[in-house]
Each structure stands twice: as structure tokens, then as C-alpha cells.
Design an enzyme around this catalytic site. Sequence first.
Site, short mmCIF file in Angstrom:
data_model
loop_
_atom_site.label_atom_id
_atom_site.label_comp_id
_atom_site.label_asym_id
_atom_site.label_seq_id
_atom_site.Cartn_x
_atom_site.Cartn_y
_atom_site.Cartn_z
N LYS A 1 0.82 -1.22 0.00
CA LYS A 1 0.00 0.00 0.00
C LYS A 1 0.86 1.27 0.00
O LYS A 1 1.83 1.36 0.78
CB LYS A 1 -0.88 -0.04 1.26
CG LYS A 1 -1.76 1.17 1.46
CD LYS A 1 -2.93 1.19 0.54
CE LYS A 1 -3.66 2.54 0.62
NZ LYS A 1 -4.39 2.88 -0.60
N GLY B 1 -7.42 7.97 -1.68
CA GLY B 1 -6.60 9.10 -1.24
C GLY B 1 -5.45 8.70 -0.33
O GLY B 1 -5.13 9.41 0.63
N CYS C 1 -0.69 9.31 -8.23
CA CYS C 1 -1.98 9.14 -7.58
C CYS C 1 -2.90 10.30 -7.96
O CYS C 1 -2.57 11.46 -7.69
CB CYS C 1 -1.84 9.10 -6.06
SG CYS C 1 -3.45 8.98 -5.25
N LYS D 1 6.43 4.95 -10.85
CA LYS D 1 5.09 4.59 -11.32
C LYS D 1 4.41 5.82 -11.89
O LYS D 1 4.19 6.81 -11.18
CB LYS D 1 4.26 3.97 -10.19
CG LYS D 1 2.91 3.46 -10.69
CD LYS D 1 2.27 2.49 -9.73
CE LYS D 1 0.96 1.95 -10.30
NZ LYS D 1 0.35 0.94 -9.44
N THR E 1 -4.01 4.73 -12.24
CA THR E 1 -5.40 4.82 -12.72
C THR E 1 -5.63 6.05 -13.61
O THR E 1 -4.91 7.04 -13.53
CB THR E 1 -6.38 4.89 -11.54
OG1 THR E 1 -5.97 5.97 -10.69
CG2 THR E 1 -6.36 3.60 -10.75
N GLY F 1 -9.39 -1.58 -13.70
CA GLY F 1 -10.15 -2.75 -14.13
C GLY F 1 -9.97 -3.01 -15.61
O GLY F 1 -9.27 -2.25 -16.30
N GLY G 1 -4.10 -5.33 -10.41
CA GLY G 1 -4.69 -4.45 -9.40
C GLY G 1 -6.11 -4.80 -9.05
O GLY G 1 -6.37 -5.66 -8.22
#
Lengths: 244, 302
Positions: B45, B72, B131, B166, B194, B218, B266
Site C-alpha cells: 500500500k 486518497g 496518484c 510509477k 489509474t 479494471g 490491481g
Amino acid sequence: MKNVIFEIKENFKLANGVYKMLLSGDASDITAPGQFVNVRIDGLYLRRPVSVCDRDGDLLTLIYKVVGSGTEAMSKMKKGEKLDLLTGLGNGYGTGVSGDAPLLLGGGVGVPPLYLLAKTLIEEGKKVSVILGFNKKDEIFYENEFKDLGCFVTVTTVDGSYGRKGFVTDALPDNYSYYYACGPLPMLKAVYKACKTGGQLSFEERMGCGFGACMGCSCKTVTGYKRICKDGPVLYKEEILWEK
Amino acid sequence: MGKMSVSLCGIGLDNPVIPASGTFGYGLEFAEIYDINVLGTFSFKGTTKEPRFGNPTPRIAECASGMLNAVGLQNPGVHHVIERELPALKKVFHKKVMANVSGSCIEDYVYVSELLDREDQVGWLEINISCPNVKAGGMGFGTSCESAAAVTKAVKAAVKKPVIMKLSPNVTDIAAIAKACEDAGADGICVINTLLGMRIDLRTGRPVIANVTGGVSGPCVFPVALRAVYQVRAAVKIPVVGCGGVSSAADVLEMMYAGASAVEVGAANLTDPYACKKIIEDLPGVMYKYGIKNLSDINGSK
């Protein structure tokens, strides 16, 4: 937690918008009242969390309200179809602290998990009172089922079309040793304010995984951050922080 | 060396399957249901200097073939991770773990990376500059070549272990940002985090997610992720980790043909907690079907 394929034994309308599904399969991971399962539905990406109403050996009862595409698809499933569940999710209610005369308060589809709870408390020799709150008469379910368990049952409706007019908090008895609640957030808040004994309240939140991995359903409590799905859905009254 | 084994920044993996950060906690929830040592590794995480609660709920929404999240970066903070999570993990996971690091300023990235770099079990540092759900930092660092390079350079100067950056797909030219990270010293690139999206609840006319927007993941993002891997592979010489919508052994192979040395999984972990285990079990059969003897023959590691 276990991933189990269940077979649908029955699936029918119980009240306006509310359905009951009886499933057969390995339900051994359901070890406490107030736990839930996460249901996979063809064509939808996320599973749908549904509280367990009853478990009897390999038989599992779910009562759910049709609120969106997932529960609508569930309502159309037929006897003999298979259902992929993650079972044994959530902490469930603790019954050891209830005293001898606990009070159970359920609102709408918050009622189902109280059934297995009432059954468990009665098996433990306790005198159980239940207040079931609904909006109106055609939404009422399980009044007789709770009576058959031996509970003292009061039904309230918001519009007064059946039972006592008002909310569950308008029908509180004078004496009870402890309380357990499940229902919409405004009801939980009202119960929290009105009931002065110790208690446990079961919360609802949009979930990603349902088993503690994604942090999608976190809440703040007196004892730190908790995941509704894994550390809840049941929180003890003393640890609740009302944020919303 | 098994036929599924690959190498990532000089560290061998028994197979290329890596649960992605944010879908696997610190491993313990999954260790309860299967032996997580079957994994190549996993990325834990996203961890920050201070504990973070994250965004208000609802944090989750659904879409066709996928989901949105705006968690978040909820995490207990790096000190708690080192004192509590890693010792607990050590008991159940006997491989190197990928440490996912996030921050709201360069100093925080460096602080967290330095501490995690000293942990024996940490094999790689995966630096999250992508993020989409935090106001300060996060994706802000990953959307320009200059800031991505600045984070890379600062972290690289502070640590010994391989640094994997990333990256966000919410940019005009992801290959240029990857190249900037490589030039700043990165040892690897992970694409993609994402995609920024939103949903509206028609009953209220309001966004489903309290944060309004969230990151889409997804199967619906798989083609976007595959494209990013392919473009980044062509632009850099360092290893690329493919991430985004992977949910089957066949997806893993596609990612590797596109140029991935290893593959992160993921959202699939959230709908099926056994997803990675099943993918690893399915890999030999799918390799056989397509006549692949060794995964390392197709991977793009250079």
C-alpha cells in the site's frame, strides 16, 4: 473468508421492493450474526455486499432490497441457478455483553441481520425485544418470523399505515439491558442519541472488495481508522465518531 | 530458473505476477486465504511519511468492466509500516517486497524512501508520482518531465535499492516522462496508475464519489495500459512493469509482448481475492497454448 458457489433454493418477493433468497452451500464461515456476504453478479464488475439474515447448517438466507442494477439482477435469478459468494465477511455482533433483556432495532433492510442475532440471543436464554421500523405497511416483512422465535415485537411505520406511527425511537421500552441496531444512517444517529445503555450499531458503506484490502469503506473511530467491511460493519457505541 | 521466472532490475522473480499497490494492503488479508509466496512479489500500500486517513467516503464507484476509487492514500505512515506491518509480513512472506512510496513534497518522498531502503525485505522502491486522488503531490509530480525527473533524482541519491517510477496515464506523452525518469537515474518504470474519471448518481444528480473524481481501473483500462507499456518500452532501456486492467494469464502475456518485464495486477484482486493465484496457476497452460517455453524469452527486459 471463503469463496463458495451456492445454489439458489428459493428467491421470491417478500414485501414491496424486498426479496428473500435461500441458498445452499458451505456456509461454515458465517460464525456470527451481523456478518455479510459479497455477491458476484454476471456483467457487473464489483460484488454486492448483502447482510446474512439467517444461517442454518448449509442454508443461508439473504433478504435484500432492489436499489440498483445488481440487486435487480439478483431479484430475477431462479431456483437452481448458482451464485458466487465471498462468505464470512465482517465482524458481526457480539452477544456476550447483551445482558438478559436486549433490545434490537431495525430499519428497513437493516432488519434482516437482526434475525440471526435474535435467534442467537434467544438460544443463549435471553429475553429479546425487537422494534422493526418501516416507511409504510407494504414494506413490512418478518414481523411473524421474529414472533415465532419468541421475541416481543413492535412494528413502527413512518406514515402510520401499520403498527405504531413514527420511528423506531418513538417506541422504545422503559427497560432493556443493551441494544443492537441496524438501519439507515439517520436512524442509527437517532438510536445512538435516544438509547442510554451500551450498544452495537451496524453500518453501511460503498465497498470495493469487502474484505479489508482496498480501504474503500474506511471510517474514523475513537480507536482509530476502521474498515467497515473488515473491522465492522458492527461498531460498539463507545467507539463511534459521527462525521456525516 | 523456472520457465515462468523473470528478472526485474537485477532481482529474480519466480513469476512475473505482482499484486499492484492499493489492492493488496500489506499482504496480510491475502495471506489469510492463500500462501502469498506463490507471487513473484507484491507492491504494498502506498506509504507516506505521516499516517493518512485519505478522502471522505463514498470512495468507490463502478463502471462498465471496471471501477473508480478515490481512497486518497490512506495508510498508517512509514514508521508504523516499519514497526508493525513489515515484521508481520516477514512471518508469512519470504520474498522481497516492493515498497510503494508516496508524498506531497520531494523531501517526503526522500524521507520515506530512505527509511524503507534500509529494510531487508524491501527489494524495490516503487515511487508513486501518479496518484490522482490527492491534492498535494501525487500525480502533480508525474505530469511533467521536470518534476518527475526531480523526484527520481532526489530519491535515487538517497537510496541503494532499485527505484521504479510509477507513472500516470493522465498525460500527453507518457514516453517522454518515462525517458525523463530514466535520464534522472530511474532503474525501472511502472505504467500505468489509474485514469482520472467520475460517475454521477442519477438519484441525487451528484457525483457518486465524495472526492468528485476518482481513478478508473479494471479490464476497461487494459488497452490503454498496454499501449502505454508499448510506448514506454520503445522510449527507454530500463525495465518496464506493466499495470492496468490485467485479469488473466493471457493479459500477462500480452503485457510481456508489449514490453513488460513483470506485470502488476490491481483491481482484479478486489473482485476475486484469489485472482493472482489463479493467474499464476493458469500461466503454464496459456504459455503452452501459444508455444512459449520461457517467459524470459518474450519479456522486454534489456
